[in-house]
Design a protein around this motif. Structure first.
Motif, PDB file in Angstrom:
ATOM      1  N   VAL A   5      49.332  27.958 -83.340  1.00 26.25           N
ATOM      2  CA  VAL A   5      49.807  27.647 -81.991  1.00 26.25           C
ATOM      3  C   VAL A   5      48.578  27.594 -81.106  1.00 26.25           C
ATOM      4  CG1 VAL A   5      51.272  28.331 -80.074  1.00 26.25           C
ATOM      5  CG2 VAL A   5      52.038  28.742 -82.417  1.00 26.25           C
ATOM      6  N   ARG A  53      51.560  24.158 -75.123  1.00 24.55           N
ATOM      7  CA  ARG A  53      51.105  24.790 -76.351  1.00 24.55           C
ATOM      8  C   ARG A  53      51.773  24.026 -77.487  1.00 24.55           C
ATOM      9  NH1 ARG A  53      47.004  28.130 -76.600  1.00 24.55           N
ATOM     10  NH2 ARG A  53      48.022  29.656 -77.924  1.00 24.55           N
ATOM     11  N   LEU A  54      51.025  23.788 -78.547  1.00 24.20           N
ATOM     12  CA  LEU A  54      51.551  23.056 -79.699  1.00 24.20           C
ATOM     13  C   LEU A  54      51.681  23.983 -80.896  1.00 24.20           C
ATOM     14  CD1 LEU A  54      49.391  19.803 -79.550  1.00 24.20           C
ATOM     15  CD2 LEU A  54      51.700  20.150 -78.653  1.00 24.20           C
ATOM     16  N   ALA A  55      52.759  23.817 -81.643  1.00 23.74           N
ATOM     17  CA  ALA A  55      52.907  24.459 -82.945  1.00 23.74           C
ATOM     18  C   ALA A  55      52.458  23.417 -83.963  1.00 23.74           C
ATOM     19  CB  ALA A  55      54.352  24.869 -83.196  1.00 23.74           C
ATOM     20  N   PHE A  64      56.359  21.858 -79.348  1.00 18.56           N
ATOM     21  CA  PHE A  64      55.610  22.182 -78.139  1.00 18.56           C
ATOM     22  C   PHE A  64      56.394  23.133 -77.251  1.00 18.56           C
ATOM     23  CE2 PHE A  64      57.764  18.121 -77.007  1.00 18.56           C
ATOM     24  CZ  PHE A  64      58.511  18.532 -75.910  1.00 18.56           C
ATOM     25  N   ALA A  65      55.643  23.818 -76.415  1.00 14.82           N
ATOM     26  CA  ALA A  65      56.189  24.650 -75.349  1.00 14.82           C
ATOM     27  C   ALA A  65      55.423  24.279 -74.084  1.00 14.82           C
ATOM     28  CB  ALA A  65      56.026  26.128 -75.661  1.00 14.82           C
ATOM     29  N   LEU A  85      60.937  23.333 -74.500  1.00 16.64           N
ATOM     30  CA  LEU A  85      60.614  23.799 -75.847  1.00 16.64           C
ATOM     31  C   LEU A  85      61.234  22.818 -76.824  1.00 16.64           C
ATOM     32  CD1 LEU A  85      59.489  26.236 -77.598  1.00 16.64           C
ATOM     33  CD2 LEU A  85      61.863  26.986 -77.692  1.00 16.64           C
ATOM     34  N   VAL A  87      61.030  21.476 -81.158  1.00 25.81           N
ATOM     35  CA  VAL A  87      60.505  21.446 -82.525  1.00 25.81           C
ATOM     36  C   VAL A  87      61.106  20.223 -83.204  1.00 25.81           C
ATOM     37  CG1 VAL A  87      60.448  22.632 -84.756  1.00 25.81           C
ATOM     38  CG2 VAL A  87      60.207  23.951 -82.632  1.00 25.81           C
ATOM     39  N   LEU A  96      59.103  27.960 -85.958  1.00 24.20           N
ATOM     40  CA  LEU A  96      58.170  27.413 -84.975  1.00 24.20           C
ATOM     41  C   LEU A  96      58.613  27.697 -83.543  1.00 24.20           C
ATOM     42  CD1 LEU A  96      57.228  23.992 -86.585  1.00 24.20           C
ATOM     43  CD2 LEU A  96      56.133  26.203 -86.849  1.00 24.20           C
ATOM     44  N   LEU A 100      56.367  29.756 -80.870  1.00 20.06           N
ATOM     45  CA  LEU A 100      55.991  29.253 -79.553  1.00 20.06           C
ATOM     46  C   LEU A 100      56.383  30.235 -78.445  1.00 20.06           C
ATOM     47  CD1 LEU A 100      56.905  25.522 -80.150  1.00 20.06           C
ATOM     48  CD2 LEU A 100      54.631  26.352 -79.480  1.00 20.06           C
ATOM     49  N   ASP A 103      54.145  33.281 -78.644  1.00 24.97           N
ATOM     50  CA  ASP A 103      52.834  32.911 -78.121  1.00 24.97           C
ATOM     51  C   ASP A 103      52.827  32.999 -76.595  1.00 24.97           C
ATOM     52  OD1 ASP A 103      50.129  31.470 -78.391  1.00 24.97           O
ATOM     53  OD2 ASP A 103      51.268  30.050 -77.165  1.00 24.97           O
TER      54      ASP A 103
END
Length: 147
Positions: A5, A53-55, A64-65, A85, A87, A96, A100, A103
């Motif tokens: 992440v 933020r990327l998973a 992403f978040a 959010l 996935v 994931l 996120l 994280d």
């Protein structure tokens, strides 16, 4: 499976746009021309409080978040807001979404945020099963007016 992440960077634009399209498609949304370009530009602008933020699974972004923080009248400090959010369907069920959120919890604690909050549709049972593992919903209903 290796999951990382991390912050989105300019080099992630193509993969982010793939994920973003999946996100908007999932809600049946068609955004006005330029909105995605504008959103992407803000996400990679270090002066903008909104960030992504990327998973990343085995080198490929799969979720992403998008988040931001803001002052709050209810606490002595800032709140973190998880705005979006997502996935990718092919990566779901691998933790994931949880990664996120965890994280963002870690980022918020490190930056002194007092709370982290997010919204979801009441009918989104899949997401709510995950969210309910972190905290109970607070009973609020969102009102949103276009200006």
């Amino acid at each position: 499976m290796t999951v990382e992440v991390r912050d989105a960077t300019a080099g992630d634009e193509t993969e982010f746009r793939r994920l973003w399209q999946g996100f908007t498609d999932g809600y049946g949304l068609t955004l006005a021309p330029g909105v995605t370009d504008f959103t992407w530009a803000r996400l990679i602008d270090p002066s903008c409080p909104m960030a992504a933020r990327l998973a990343v699974v085995d080198g490929v972004p799969q979720g992403f978040a998008i988040h931001q923080h803001h002052p709050s009248t209810w606490v002595m400090g800032d709140d973190g807001y998880l705005e979006d959010l997502y996935v990718a369907p092919e990566a779901r069920g691998r933790g994931l979404g949880r990664a996120l959120i965890e994280d963002l919890i870690a980022i918020g604690r490190a930056r002194g945020w007092q709370r982290l909050y997010w919204l979801t549709e009441i009918e989104n049972a899949t997401a709510r099963r995950l969210y309910d593992q972190f905290c109970a919903n607070d009973g609020h209903i969102r009102y949103r007016m276009a200006l």
